[in-house]
Design an enzyme around this catalytic site. Structure first.
Site, short mmCIF file in Angstrom:
data_model
loop_
_atom_site.label_atom_id
_atom_site.label_comp_id
_atom_site.label_asym_id
_atom_site.label_seq_id
_atom_site.Cartn_x
_atom_site.Cartn_y
_atom_site.Cartn_z
N HIS A 185 0.82 -1.22 0.00
CA HIS A 185 0.00 0.00 0.00
C HIS A 185 0.86 1.27 0.00
CE1 HIS A 185 0.51 -0.11 4.50
NE2 HIS A 185 0.52 1.21 4.32
N ASP A 200 -0.18 -7.57 1.47
CA ASP A 200 0.35 -6.19 1.52
C ASP A 200 1.87 -6.23 1.65
OD1 ASP A 200 0.44 -3.46 1.65
OD2 ASP A 200 -0.15 -3.34 3.75
N SER A 231 4.20 2.33 8.40
CA SER A 231 3.77 1.36 7.41
C SER A 231 4.96 0.89 6.58
CB SER A 231 2.73 1.99 6.47
OG SER A 231 1.48 2.11 7.10
#
Length: 504
Positions: free
Chosen positions: A307, A356, A448
Site C-alpha cells: 500500500h 500487503d 507502514s
C-alpha cells in the site's frame, strides 16, 4: 579527553528487606578479585550479580539482595516485557559455561511512582521475587543496602555486567566486565540540555569515568562500592543503571538499555532506538516527508508494504539508508527507486490490505557497513506465536501527532492466529496476516512498510512481519496487523535475484 556520564536511580531504601538471615553476611566479595589493570572480572568476584535473560538474549542486569529477591530497574519489566518473560542466571561469570543456576521469576514490582517520558525514567527501580529460595555459597551472595547516612561521593564506584562493550556492538560480552566511575555533581551533569531538563536530583545521580561506561544489557545492574564504615570489607549498592544517551560518548550520561542501546522516546508507547542498532531499517520519503518504512534485504532491494506504492508514484520518493536522525543526514545514503514490484494478489478494502507486501529496487546499490546491514528472512514454516517482536520506524507518535525525528522502537507480543481472530478485527483478517499487541503500543502512520523483528536464539534478527494496517494507533480493541513474511519467501527470492545478500 572523553568524559562519560550515566544516570542511576538511587531510591534504594524503597527495596529494603525486613527479614535478616544471621548465618550469612551481605556484600562480602568472592576470594577471586579483579584482574589488575584490566576490565574483565575474575570469576565470582561479585557474587551478587545476576543477568536477566529474555529468551536467549541478555536483557538487563540485577543484584541479589535477599535469598528471594533481585533488585533491578523498573524499565526492565516495562515496554512490552513482563517479569514472567525473564529468566535469572545466578552465579554466572562466563555466559558459555553452564555451571550457573537458572531461576524463574514469580513476581515483579516496580516502584509505584515509576514514570517514563521521551528521554528518561523516574523512580526506575523494581524488585523481582524468585520462584524459590537461593542457597548462598561462595559464588552466590547478596549485596548490602546502604544506610541513609552513608556518603559515597569521591569514592571509586564499580559498575559491572555482561552488556555490550561498545556502541554499535551486536552482541553482549561473554565474560563479566567491570569499570570504575565516580559520582558527578548534578550541576555538572546538567550542563547538557537533555540532562538539565530530565535529571531529577532527589532520585537520580550521574557518574562518569574517562571513556568508560555502562552499556546495553547493563541496565538494571548495580553501581556499588565499599565503605569505611565496614572497614572497606563489605560492598554496598549505591545505584541502579538507569538511562543515558549512547555508550561512552562525549558529554552524555550513559547507560545500557533492554535491547540494543537506548534512551526512551515514543513510537506510540515505544522508546528511542540507539542510533544504528537496527541497521537494515530505511525511511521512504515522498516529497521530503515521511511516507513509509522498509528494510534492506539485499544491497539494492527494500522490503516494504504494497500500500506504500499502490496509489503513489515511486518516482517522487527517496530512500534514506543508514539513517537515525532526520536532522542529521551527514553519513546517510540517499537513493531513488528504479522499480517497485507489488504482490500480484494485493487487494484493498476500506479497512484492510491483503497480500500487503512490495519490493522496491534502488537506482544504485549500497555498500554494507556498520550502519547498513540487511535483515535476515525467516524460515518459511516458522511460527512466531507468543514471541516478543520489535517494531521500528520514524512514524507518527500518536494519531494526531507528527512523525518522529529519530528512529523509535517498541516491543510487542505476537498473538496466535486464534487470539488474532478473537479480536474485533476478525472479519477483516486473512491467514497471510499476523497480529501483535502490547498495551499502549503500536505502529502508526509512517511506520507502514517497516519491519516487525524477532530476535533468534542464534543471535540474529529476522523479519517476521511488515507493518500493514490497523484501526487507530495503540487502541486496545484492535491489535496491529502485519503481513506474514514467511508466507512470501519464494516470492521475495524470485524478485531479488540480482541483489547481493549476506550469509544467513
Amino acid at each position: 579527553m572523553i568524559k562519560i556520564w550515566f544516570v542511576l536511580c538511587i531510591v534504594i531504601s524503597w527495596a529494603s528487606a525486613d527479614k535478616v538471615n544471621a548465618s550469612c553476611e551481605c556484600g562480602i566479595a568472592g576470594h577471586n578479585r579483579r584482574i589488575v589493570g584490566g576490565t574483565t572480572v575474575e570469576p565470582h568476584a561479585y557474587p551478587w550479580l545476576v543477568s536477566l535473560m529474555l529468551g536467549p538474549k541478555l536483557h538487563c542486569g540485577g543484584a541479589i539482595i535477599t535469598d528471594l529477591h533481585i533488585l533491578t530497574a523498573g524499565h526492565c519489566i516495562t515496554f512490552g516485557v513482563h517479569y514472567r518473560d525473564l529468566t535469572v542466571y545466578v552465579g554466572m561469570h562466563d555466559r558459555l559455561d553452564t555451571s550457573y543456576v537458572t531461576m524463574h521469576v514469580e513476581n515483579g514490582v516496580k516502584h509505584p511512582h515509576f514514570t517514563s517520558n521521551a528521554v528518561r525514567d523516574i523512580n526506575d527501580i523494581a524488585v523481582l521475587t524468585l520462584d524459590k529460595k537461593l542457597k548462598f555459597t561462595e559464588n552466590v551472595r547478596p549485596i548490602c543496602l546502604p544506610e541513609d547516612s552513608m556518603d559515597f561521593r569521591n569514592l571509586p564506584l564499580t559498575v559491572a555486567g555482561w552488556g555490550k562493550t561498545r556502541q554499535g556492538a551486536l552482541t553482549s560480552s561473554r565474560y563479566l566486565l567491570e569499570t570504575k566511575v565516580q559520582i558527578v555533581d548534578s550541576d555538572k551533569c546538567k550542563k547538557s540540555a537533555i540532562y538539565r531538563d530530565n535529571l531529577v536530583g532527589d532520585t537520580m545521580m550521574c557518574a562518569y569515568s574517562l571513556g568508560k561506561d555502562a552499556c546495553q544489557g547493563d541496565s538494571g545492574g548495580p553501581l556499588f562500592s565499599t565503605h569505611r564504615r565496614s572497614y572497606n570489607k563489605k560492598w554496598y549498592q549505591v545505584g541502579i543503571v538507569s538511562w543515558g544517551i549512547d555508550c561512552a560518548m562525549p558529554d552524555y550520561p550513559e547507560c545500557g538499555r533492554p535491547s540494543d542501546k537506548v534512551v526512551s522516546m515514543r513510537i506510540v508507547g515505544g522508546r528511542r532506538a540507539e542510533p544504528h542498532s537496527f541497521p537494515w531499517t530505511v525511511a521512504i520519503l515522498k516529497n521530503e516527508r515521511m511516507h513509509c518504512g522498509g528494510a534492506m534485504i539485499t544491497n539494492k532491494h527494500v522490503l516494504s508494504a504494497g500500500h506504500c506504492f499502490k496509489w503513489d508514484n515511486f518516482k517522487t520518493m527517496e530512500v534514506l539508508i543508514g539513517l537515525d536522525n532526520m536532522d542529521d543526514l551527514k553519513n546517510v545514503e540517499k537513493r531513488n527507486i528504479s522499480n517497485v514490484v507489488i504482490h500480484e494478489a494485493f487487494t484493498s478494502t476500506a479497512v484492510r490490505d491483503e497480500n500487503d507486501i512490495a519490493i522496491a529496487t534502488l537506482n544504485h546499490p549500497v555498500a554494507f557497513n556498520d550502519n547498513i546491514v540487511p535483515i535476515c528472512l525467516p524460515e518459511p514454516a516458522e511460527d512466531f506465536t507468543n514471541r516478543i517482536g520489535t517494531i521500528v520506524g520514524w512514524g507518527r507518535v500518536g494519531v494526531e501527532k507528527s512523525s518522529s525525528k529519530v528512529l523509535l522502537k517498541a516491543s510487542l507480543r505476537i498473538l496466535s492466529d486464534e487470539d488474532c481472530m478473537s479480536s474485533q478485527l476478525a472479519q477483516h483478517l486473512k491467514p497471510t496476516m499476523m497480529c501483535a499487541f502490547s498495551k499502549g503500543k503500536d505502529g502508526c502512520q509512517g511506520d507502514s512498510g517497516g519491519p516487525l523483528l524477532v530476535f533468534q536464539p542464534e543471535g540474529k534478527y529476522v523479519q517476521a512481519g511488515v507493518v500493514s494496517w490497523g484501526i487507530g494507533c495503540a487502541d486496545p480493541r484492535y491489535p496491529g496487523v502485519y503481513t506474514k513474511v514467511n508466507n512470501y519467501i519464494d516470492w521475495i527470492l524470485q524478485h531479488t535475484t540480482d541483489g547481493i545478500k549476506c550469509n544467513t
